[in-house]
Scaffold this active site. Structure first.
Site, PDB file in Angstrom:
ATOM      1  N   TYR A 111     -12.663  10.848   3.819  1.00 23.21           N
ATOM      2  CA  TYR A 111     -13.293   9.878   2.937  1.00 23.21           C
ATOM      3  C   TYR A 111     -13.492   8.506   3.597  1.00 23.21           C
ATOM      4  O   TYR A 111     -13.830   7.534   2.922  1.00 23.21           O
ATOM      5  CB  TYR A 111     -12.532   9.825   1.605  1.00 23.21           C
ATOM      6  CG  TYR A 111     -12.821  11.104   0.860  1.00 23.21           C
ATOM      7  CD1 TYR A 111     -13.878  11.189  -0.029  1.00 23.21           C
ATOM      8  CD2 TYR A 111     -12.122  12.266   1.157  1.00 23.21           C
ATOM      9  CE1 TYR A 111     -14.209  12.391  -0.638  1.00 23.21           C
ATOM     10  CE2 TYR A 111     -12.445  13.479   0.557  1.00 23.21           C
ATOM     11  CZ  TYR A 111     -13.493  13.532  -0.338  1.00 23.21           C
ATOM     12  OH  TYR A 111     -13.842  14.726  -0.927  1.00 23.21           O
ATOM     13  N   TYR A 135     -10.354  -9.346   4.210  1.00 23.44           N
ATOM     14  CA  TYR A 135     -10.073 -10.548   3.434  1.00 23.44           C
ATOM     15  C   TYR A 135     -10.503 -11.806   4.176  1.00 23.44           C
ATOM     16  O   TYR A 135     -10.811 -12.823   3.563  1.00 23.44           O
ATOM     17  CB  TYR A 135      -8.583 -10.607   3.079  1.00 23.44           C
ATOM     18  CG  TYR A 135      -8.164  -9.467   2.185  1.00 23.44           C
ATOM     19  CD1 TYR A 135      -8.635  -9.361   0.883  1.00 23.44           C
ATOM     20  CD2 TYR A 135      -7.316  -8.468   2.651  1.00 23.44           C
ATOM     21  CE1 TYR A 135      -8.267  -8.310   0.064  1.00 23.44           C
ATOM     22  CE2 TYR A 135      -6.942  -7.406   1.840  1.00 23.44           C
ATOM     23  CZ  TYR A 135      -7.423  -7.331   0.550  1.00 23.44           C
ATOM     24  OH  TYR A 135      -7.069  -6.276  -0.260  1.00 23.44           O
ATOM     25  N   GLU A 171     -13.314   2.304  -4.673  1.00 23.61           N
ATOM     26  CA  GLU A 171     -14.043   3.564  -4.748  1.00 23.61           C
ATOM     27  C   GLU A 171     -13.508   4.499  -5.822  1.00 23.61           C
ATOM     28  O   GLU A 171     -12.310   4.504  -6.117  1.00 23.61           O
ATOM     29  CB  GLU A 171     -13.956   4.316  -3.412  1.00 23.61           C
ATOM     30  CG  GLU A 171     -14.620   3.610  -2.266  1.00 23.61           C
ATOM     31  CD  GLU A 171     -14.567   4.402  -0.966  1.00 23.61           C
ATOM     32  OE1 GLU A 171     -15.100   3.913   0.034  1.00 23.61           O
ATOM     33  OE2 GLU A 171     -13.985   5.520  -0.959  1.00 23.61           O
ATOM     34  N   HIS A 221       0.807  -1.227   0.000  1.00 26.04           N
ATOM     35  CA  HIS A 221       0.000   0.000   0.000  1.00 26.04           C
ATOM     36  C   HIS A 221       0.837   1.271   0.000  1.00 26.04           C
ATOM     37  O   HIS A 221       0.802   2.070   0.922  1.00 26.04           O
ATOM     38  CB  HIS A 221      -0.967  -0.012   1.195  1.00 26.04           C
ATOM     39  CG  HIS A 221      -2.059  -1.022   1.070  1.00 26.04           C
ATOM     40  ND1 HIS A 221      -3.191  -0.990   1.853  1.00 26.04           N
ATOM     41  CD2 HIS A 221      -2.192  -2.108   0.268  1.00 26.04           C
ATOM     42  CE1 HIS A 221      -3.979  -2.012   1.536  1.00 26.04           C
ATOM     43  NE2 HIS A 221      -3.373  -2.703   0.561  1.00 26.04           N
TER      44      HIS A 221
END
Length: 377
Positions: free
Chosen positions: A258, A269, A248, A156
């Site tokens: 957000y 997961y 998104e 990430h």
């Protein structure tokens, strides 16, 4: 209540014959704008991640292991450009996005995002350098921004780079996977959209909110890997990875939250619920979401003349979904979804509009390619 995006994401899938694309090959696919041809411009790229067109039509392409190449319009690959920063090329990390300075024609400055190896771990960093006149080297490279804190993770990194109309640089940075709760902490750079100047400091016009790091534009993001400016409004739009479901599309605005990981349309997961639900006061709803996930990556708005009916459509590449998605838009609303190239059998990492008005895609694998999408003649 869920937004209308759920109904949109169940729209009919357009299909064609399945196969991969060897160098020089073509495939044909149906679309709402007529038959599409997908052809291989160049092969032999190892996990290409970002693409930028030079004014003369050549392309700069990053390879995640740490190489930057120039690619001619005919698909000839240069030798790796020298002077690229050292990268942490593990997991999702490596050399990631590339963007040209708005004044590239005068200053030849380019910007790179990358997973930087550091004491105690790594993080997303941004460097700038001058592309030499002969295109073989980066000169005067300096790291202008470092995501903080440093985390020991291979996941990430986010990492799209987009200049806005004022010359400020949007930088998307992920939550580093193990630190997802920190996406709600405005004092750090984890799970945020950032907006910096070309020297790496906070850009003028950023929100000045108590407790917010000055580089932060918006908070509550998971892992944004697609970003583009709307061609009419100049507003940033992003495509963001969810977990299981909950990918998104957002149009992040200054100072807003957000939601991740407090609200999401996905689950973990393991199947366990994440956060508090799908909505909460003070947190923004997505313009569109996918459930199940498609794993969205690069994104580009279409402004060319080749497909007039697709003007202002947002094109998003899908990794796990192995397709190209077209989202029709009206102002700041998604009005429809069309799934294209659904049997291409390629992980689509980046999407760009070329100077010829065609769409160019990067396929993310060890034998990655630059693909060109054009109308059938």
């Amino acid at each position: 209540m869920r937004p209308t995006a759920l109904a949109l994401c169940l729209s009919a899938v357009l299909s064609a014959f399945a196969s991969t694309l060897p160098a020089g090959a073509q495939q044909r696919f149906p679309s709402s704008a007529g038959e599409l041809v997908v052809e291989t411009v160049a092969g032999g790229l190892e996990n290409p991640w970002g693409l930028a067109f030079l004014p003369d039509g050549r392309m700069l392409v990053t390879e995640r292991p740490g190489r930057l190449r120039l690619v001619s319009a005919s698909g000839e690959l240069s030798r790796p450009i020298t002077g690229v920063p050292s990268v942490m090329a593990r997991g999702q990390g490596g050399l990631l996005d590339v963007a040209l300075d708005p004044n590239f024609a005068q200053n030849r400055q380019i910007y790179l995002s990358f997973a930087e190896p550091r004491a105690g771990g790594n993080g997303t960093s941004v460097a700038k350098a001058r592309l030499s006149a002969n295109g073989t080297a980066l000169e005067g490279l300096s790291v202008i921004f470092r995501q903080m804190p440093t985390i020991n993770s291979n996941m990430h990194f986010g990492s799209r780079l987009v200049f806005d109309r004022t010359g400020a640089l949007f930088v998307t940075v992920g939550d580093r996977y193990s630190q997802r709760d920190q996406a709600q902490n405005p004092a750090n750079h984890l799970g945020k959209v950032l907006r910096i100047s070309t020297d790496g400091g906070a850009a003028p016009g950023n929100p000045k909110k108590e407790g917010w790091a000055p580089e932060i534009w918006s908070i509550g993001h998971r892992n944004v890997q697609g970003a583009a400016l709307h061609p009419e409004s100049g507003q940033l739009w992003t495509a963001e990875h969810g977990a299981r479901g909950g990918d998104e599309v957002n149009a992040p605005k200054a100072g807003l939250n957000y939601g991740w990981p407090v609200i999401t349309y996905g689950i973990d997961y393991s199947g366990v619920k994440i956060g508090e639900g799908t909505s909460k006061p003070g947190m923004e709803q997505p313009l569109f979401y996918w459930d199940p996930s498609i794993a969205p990556s690069g994104a580009a708005f279409y402004t060319g003349a080749v497909w007039p009916a697709w003007k202002n459509s947002l094109f998003v590449g899908a990794l796990a979904g192995q397709m190209l998605v077209r989202l029709s838009t009206s102002g700041e609303a998604v009005t429809g979804e069309e799934r294209l190239l659904t049997t291409i059998s390629e992980r689509i990492r980046d999407v760009r509009q070329g100077p010829d008005g065609f769409l160019y895609l990067l396929s993310d694998d060890a034998g990655g390619k630059i693909l060109r999408v054009r109308p059938a003649r």
